[in-house]
Enzyme design. Structure first.
Site, PDB file in Angstrom:
ATOM      1  N   ASP A 104       0.837  -1.206   0.000  1.00 52.31           N
ATOM      2  CA  ASP A 104       0.000   0.000   0.000  1.00 52.31           C
ATOM      3  C   ASP A 104       0.869   1.251   0.000  1.00 52.31           C
ATOM      4  O   ASP A 104       1.866   1.345   0.722  1.00 52.31           O
ATOM      5  CB  ASP A 104      -0.911  -0.015   1.231  1.00 52.31           C
ATOM      6  CG  ASP A 104      -2.025   1.007   1.134  1.00 52.31           C
ATOM      7  OD1 ASP A 104      -1.911   1.941   0.331  1.00 52.31           O
ATOM      8  OD2 ASP A 104      -3.021   0.881   1.873  1.00 52.31           O
ATOM      9  N   CYS A 146      -9.637   7.203  -9.941  1.00 48.81           N
ATOM     10  CA  CYS A 146     -10.446   8.344 -10.375  1.00 48.81           C
ATOM     11  C   CYS A 146     -11.907   8.222  -9.964  1.00 48.81           C
ATOM     12  O   CYS A 146     -12.720   9.076 -10.334  1.00 48.81           O
ATOM     13  CB  CYS A 146     -10.359   8.498 -11.893  1.00 48.81           C
ATOM     14  SG  CYS A 146     -11.014   7.075 -12.797  1.00 48.81           S
ATOM     15  N   SER A 148      -5.964   0.589 -16.639  1.00 46.21           N
ATOM     16  CA  SER A 148      -4.578   0.756 -17.099  1.00 46.21           C
ATOM     17  C   SER A 148      -4.437   1.983 -17.991  1.00 46.21           C
ATOM     18  O   SER A 148      -5.412   2.656 -18.326  1.00 46.21           O
ATOM     19  CB  SER A 148      -4.135  -0.508 -17.857  1.00 46.21           C
ATOM     20  OG  SER A 148      -4.839  -0.604 -19.078  1.00 46.21           O
TER      21      SER A 148
END
Length: 908
Positions: free
Chosen positions: A682, A706, A888
């Site tokens: 993380d 996003c 991606s």
């Protein structure tokens, strides 16, 4: 006329005795019938009909009275003004029409024929309400009619007793306690999207209608005052007061007259009674124009203004409620007075935590305090900064001063100074708040004026002009008349504050519409089309292009206004319809497509310098003999697109440290790059100590999730909540990885995110990274649309995007043998399975064996530029592989950005 002297006493006694016996027999029969048929109900004689859930069944001994009609039929003309009417109903007094086939069918007015004693006399048709028979007053009855009168009384008593036993049996409508009408409340928010321009037009239209109605009422009042006839005076004296249901916010006020009147007069009286009735006269305060705090479930106490129902365009508020226009978003709600407080209760209602967290709440506080300070005559000097980008701080400082003034009790005038002036108490007056400049968007417009005397400033009168007039329609008309240049007006909203040219069509664009265009130009719905109009970035009804390779929409309003009246209907009838961006003609009425629109659109996003930053440090190319392998820190690495591109470019990679939490992505990276990636888990667990231990780094790349930034997501949390906060992890580690002062080695970084994000979020990211983004759409170098923002200091990021020989620009080039592409390019492929479907009809993009088919995983990999079977590891499903690809980067785009790095690092 029979005598009423003592000589008739014995006969009268005998008749009364017979009547009593007959009544007892009928009562016994009625009791038997009720025991046999408990569900049957008796209908009262003379009761005005009203709607019920269960229709009443007439008993066999109840005579049918022609005066008993439905609610829509008139009552008997003999009924006086003292007869009760159902609450809120208006019954016209006219002659009743008997039913066909009844004994009274041939009698005028329903009067019984001579000798027919079974018919109910006209007196029996009096109004009966709630089980009580209301007798008439002022009418003398002769002794000869005593028998009929007594018989009627006996019948009424029987029916009353029967109703007492059956109370509630007919439902709530027939019981003493009436079921209250449901109250319809309008909470904050509209059921569908309404643009600001559309809402302003509605308000202007309602205002004109209200003023026109007021003028008509004034003329009618003047005419009625001149007609001082005795008959009209009698009508006015005999009119019972209008009754309004207190529980129904939409129940109209009705006026009744004792005698039938003409249709025109009835309309006049109803209009006058409905419009002249004062609002909010229930003695509970909170009149029109007052500034208040209101409470809605799920919200803090919110500032608002009491307005008239005329301004909302809806129905009147019920007694004990008020229409409130909320500051901040300008929406309306009906709020009961128990949930209202005066603005003077600022100390108890103001919520500091909400103010710190919600921009809309800050905007509302700013607007209400602007109005309050204007009323109280309190001057708050506006802060003038030399740098326009600092105007947000000026707004914050001014807002802080006003809040301190409000918390201090609005001194020196106190709560008295907050009362609305007389002109604002007018129910037909529209109110507009002062212009708010959000701190994060403050550079778009200067701070608003602090008080009313400063109306001579340049910004506020222009805003007033846009709000008060249908400016866009008027200006377009002037353009058609050759009186104005279309480049001087904003073709999106009609503003005259033009700051730049529209990138697609001949015409201007204002700053507000530019912000909307930046947010919405690349926002797509599930059908693959733009969410809003290409011209105005709004519109509730849009026309979608019929070209499979085009995804643009145009709203009906813009088409009819700029192309010509009726153009929208003509486009609807045309199938397929090619829009104004892909049609053969370049001119459609006033809508003229720019010839160089592709380059203009690219420059529109590339040169979107709302904030000016120092240019990034330029590193000179490193001599070939001194170049070293690159060391990369990849945050939110995904499926190792960065490492794949560096290898394709032939750049030697010394170390590739990746932070990723998705197990499938880690599996793909480990398998495809033979364990050359060091995964560190993380990103939030990486510290400065780790950076010093793994470094130094030459390149830091990443793209935070996003989901909470994209305006396509209605539940987005923004940059400061949810996954949006992960951007600050990138900023933190980028700061830790930068070379220290005095170290001149080349250091590059790249950050990527979605284009369809809020303007304020984009500005905040740019402010932290001290760089403006460039927008690159993968459709120029691949077979899919994929517009993304890129921040960074890579050399030549603004250079034109050029495809290579190996790039597959058409979908057909990406398909397997025997499969035919229905589209040349596909819409943006996301993690959702339905993103594969194309067009407004949701077609699959491939045709095989005479059937539509989805994209295979290998074909999606080719669309993104990955090698075939790149994600085919660990028996992952098709949907899991699509999710990896949907998150991606596009390989050709990253190759375009990384290509200049060959001048700085060792290559194979």
């Amino acid at each position: 006329m029979p005598s009423s002297g003592p000589g008739d006493t014995s006969s009268s006694s005998l008749e009364r005795e017979d009547d009593r016996k007959e009544g007892e027999e009928q009562e016994e029969n009625r009791g038997k019938e009720e025991r046999q048929e408990p569900s049957a109900t008796a209908r009262k004689v003379g009761r005005p009909g009203r709607k019920r859930k269960h229709p009443p069944v007439e008993s066999s001994d109840t005579p049918k009275d022609p005066a008993v009609t439905t609610k829509s039929q008139p009552m008997a003309q003999d009924s006086g003004p003292s007869d009760l009417l159902p609450n809120g109903d208006l019954e016209k007094r006219s002659e009743p029409q008997p039913e066909e086939g009844s004994p009274a069918a041939g009698q005028k007015g329903g009067a019984p024929a001579e000798g027919e004693g079974t018919e109910t006399p006209p007196e029996a048709s009096r109004a009966v309400e709630n089980g009580c028979c209301v007798t008439k007053e002022g009418r003398g009855a002769s002794a000869g009619e005593g028998k009929e009168q007594k018989q009627t009384n006996i019948e009424s008593m029987k029916m009353e007793g029967s109703r007492g036993r059956l109370r509630g049996g007919l439902g709530w409508e027939s019981s003493l306690r009436q079921r209250p009408m449901p109250r319809l409340t309008f909470q904050a928010g509209d059921p569908y999207y309404i643009s600001k321009r559309k809402r302003d037009e509605w308000l202007a239209r309602w205002k004109r209608e209200a003023e026109k109605k007021a003028k008509v009422i004034a003329v009618m009042n003047a005419v009625e005052e001149n007609q001082a006839s005795g008959e009209s005076q009698k009508v006015e004296e005999a009119s019972p007061p209008a009754v309004q249901q207190p529980t129904d916010p939409a129940s109209p006020t009705v006026a009744t007259t004792p005698e039938p009147v003409g249709g025109d007069a009835g309309d006049k009286n109803a209009t006058k009674a409905a419009d002249d009735e004062p609002e909010y006269e229930d003695g509970r305060g909170f009149g029109i124009g007052e500034l208040v705090w209101g409470k809605l479930r799920g919200f803090s106490w919110w500032p608002g203004r009491i307005v008239s129902w005329w301004m909302t365009g809806r129905s009147r508020a019920a007694e004990g409620t008020r229409w409130v226009m909320w500051f901040g978003d300008g929406k309306f709600s009906v709020v009961c007075v128990e949930k209202l407080m005066p603005l003077s209760s600022f100390c108890s209602a103001f919520h500091q935590a909400t103010y710190n967290k919600q921009p809309m709440y800050r905007k509302a506080i700013y607007e209400v305090l602007q109005v309050a300070s204007s009323r109280a005559g309190k001057l708050f000097p506006a802060c003038h900064d030399s740098d326009e980008s600092d105007s947000g701080k000026a707004v914050e400082v001014q807002n802080k001063q006003m809040i301190e003034w409000a918390l201090g009790g609005f001194q020196p005038s106190g709560p008295k100074g907050l009362e609305p002036p007389e002109e604002e108490k007018n129910p037909y007056k529209e109110v507009y708040t002062d212009m708010w400049v959000e701190p994060e968007a403050a550079a778009y417009a200067p701070p608003p004026p602090a008080k009313k005397p400063r109306k001579s400033t340049t910004e506020k009168p222009k805003v007033k002009e846009i709000i008060d007039e249908r400016t866009r329609e008027r200006l377009v008309y002037e353009v058609r008349q050759k009186c104005r240049n279309i480049e001087d007006i904003c073709i999106s909203c009609g503003s005259l504050n033009v700051t730049l040219e529209h990138p697609l069509f001949i015409g201007g664009m204002c700053q507000n519409c530019k912000n909307c265009f930046l947010e919405c130009a690349y926002q797509y719905d599930d059908d693959g089309y733009q969410s809003y109009c290409t011209i105005c970035c709004g519109g509730r009804e849009v026309l979608m292009c019929g070209n499979n390779n085009c995804c643009r929409c145009f709203c009906v309003e813009c088409v009819d206004l700029l192309v010509g009246p009726g153009a929208a209907q003509a486009a609807i009838k045309e199938d397929p319809w090619n829009c104004y961006m892909c049609g053969h003609k370049g001119t459609y009425g006033l809508l003229r497509r720019r010839e160089d629109w592709p380059s203009r659109l690219q420059m529109f996003f590339a040169n979107n310098h709302d904030q000016e930053f120092d240019p990034p440090k330029v590193y000179p190319p490193v001599p070939a003999e001194k170049r070293k392998p690159i060391r990369v820190l990849s945050l939110f690495d995904g499926i190792a697109t960065g490492l794949l591109v560096l290898k394709d470019l032939g750049i030697q990679v010394d170390r590739y440290i990746a932070s990723e939490v998705c197990e499938d992505s880690i599996t793909v990276g480990m398998v495809r790059h033979q364990g050359k990636i060091m995964y560190v888990g993380d990103v939030r667990s990486v510290t400065q100590k780790h950076i010093q231990e793994w470094g130094p780094f030459d390149l830091v790349i990443g793209g935070s999730p996003c989901n909470d930034l994209s305006i396509v997501n209605p539940a987005r949390k923004g940059l400061y909540e949810g996954t949006g906060r992960l951007f600050f992890e990138f900023y933190r580690l980028l700061h830790d990885a930068r070379p220290k002062e005095g170290d001149d080695r080349p250091f590059f970084w790249l950050f990527e995110n979605v284009v369809a994000m809020g303007v304020s979020d984009k500005r905040d990211i740019s402010r932290f990274l001290e760089s403006n983004p460039v927008m690159i759409d993968a459709k120029e170098v691949s077979a899919a649309h994929r517009a993304r923002y890129f921040w960074g200091n890579l050399p030549g990021m603004n250079r034109p995007l050029a495809s290579t020989v190996n790039d597959k620009l058409e979908l057909q080039e990406c398909l397997e043998h025997g499969r035919i592409a229905k589209f040349s390019k596909v819409r943006t492929i996301t993690t959702r399975s339905n993103s594969i479907k194309q067009g407004k009809d949701q077609h699959f993009p491939v045709f095989m064996n005479e059937k539509e088919d989805i994209l295979w995983c290998t074909e999606m990999e080719r669309v993104f530029g990955f090698p075939v079977h790149y994600t085919d590891v660990s028996n992952m499903s098709r949907l899991a592989r699509q999710r990896l690809l949907g998150r991606s980067w596009s390989v050709p785009v990253i190759r375009h950005l990384f290509a200049p790095l060959k001048e700085y690092f060792a290559c194979v």
